[in-house]
Enzyme design. Sequence first.
Site, mmCIF file in Angstrom:
data_model
loop_
_atom_site.group_PDB
_atom_site.id
_atom_site.type_symbol
_atom_site.label_atom_id
_atom_site.label_comp_id
_atom_site.label_asym_id
_atom_site.label_seq_id
_atom_site.Cartn_x
_atom_site.Cartn_y
_atom_site.Cartn_z
ATOM 1 N N THR A 100 4.712 1.007 -4.542
ATOM 2 C CA THR A 100 4.242 -0.344 -4.850
ATOM 3 C C THR A 100 4.236 -0.651 -6.348
ATOM 4 O O THR A 100 4.539 -1.787 -6.733
ATOM 5 C CB THR A 100 2.855 -0.599 -4.202
ATOM 6 O OG1 THR A 100 2.993 -0.456 -2.781
ATOM 7 C CG2 THR A 100 2.335 -1.984 -4.512
ATOM 8 N N GLY B 10 0.806 -1.217 0.000
ATOM 9 C CA GLY B 10 0.000 0.000 0.000
ATOM 10 C C GLY B 10 0.834 1.260 0.000
ATOM 11 O O GLY B 10 0.493 2.243 0.649
ATOM 12 N N CYS B 11 1.918 1.261 -0.741
ATOM 13 C CA CYS B 11 2.885 2.351 -0.742
ATOM 14 C C CYS B 11 2.864 3.054 -2.105
ATOM 15 O O CYS B 11 2.532 2.453 -3.122
ATOM 16 C CB CYS B 11 4.278 1.748 -0.480
ATOM 17 S SG CYS B 11 5.663 2.894 -0.567
ATOM 18 N N GLY B 12 3.280 4.290 -2.134
ATOM 19 C CA GLY B 12 3.405 4.998 -3.406
ATOM 20 C C GLY B 12 4.417 4.352 -4.336
ATOM 21 O O GLY B 12 4.374 4.548 -5.552
#
Length: 180
Positions: free
Chosen positions: A38, A34-36
């Site tokens: 990803t 759920g990361c920028g």
Amino acid sequence: MGFYDYSVKNTKGEDVPMSNFKGKVVLVVNTATGCGFTPQYNDLESIYEKYHDKGLEILDIPCNQFAGQTPGTDEEIHEFCTLKYNTQFPQMKKSEVNGSGELPLYTYLKSQQGFKGFGKGPKAMAMGAMLHTIDKDYKNNPNIKWNFTKFLVDRNGNVIDRFEPTNDMKDVEAAVAAQI
């Protein structure tokens, strides 16, 4: 101790010795769902498909230490990665990469390749500004700063490079290609 003396656990809780990868080029990555960053899974899978038959292995080690961006069980993480990004490289058990509970492999990797900076550009500046609020001394310690930090290990088990999540994935691929 060297790279081949360590092991990590797979999603079934079984030890995966790094000695299994002798003679291969290995890219070790702490990941998040759920990361920028990803979407780097797309680039990682592309690199894997291009170089796996030539001796590349990618070890995906999910980590939830950075803003809780890897929620879920190992099974949920694996399902997300395979369905959304069609990943085929081995995914390990969700683990810590910093602090008292960090994997010994990460202690070793960080001792071999410390933090060298985020580079230039807006993402690099944003990461630097954010980390300065969390750890004013972040530039001077080898800790993993965020999701998608990558360590490149050559065919002899030498940790030859470290890439921060802000590094261009083309540079990561070029470094991998130079070792193949």
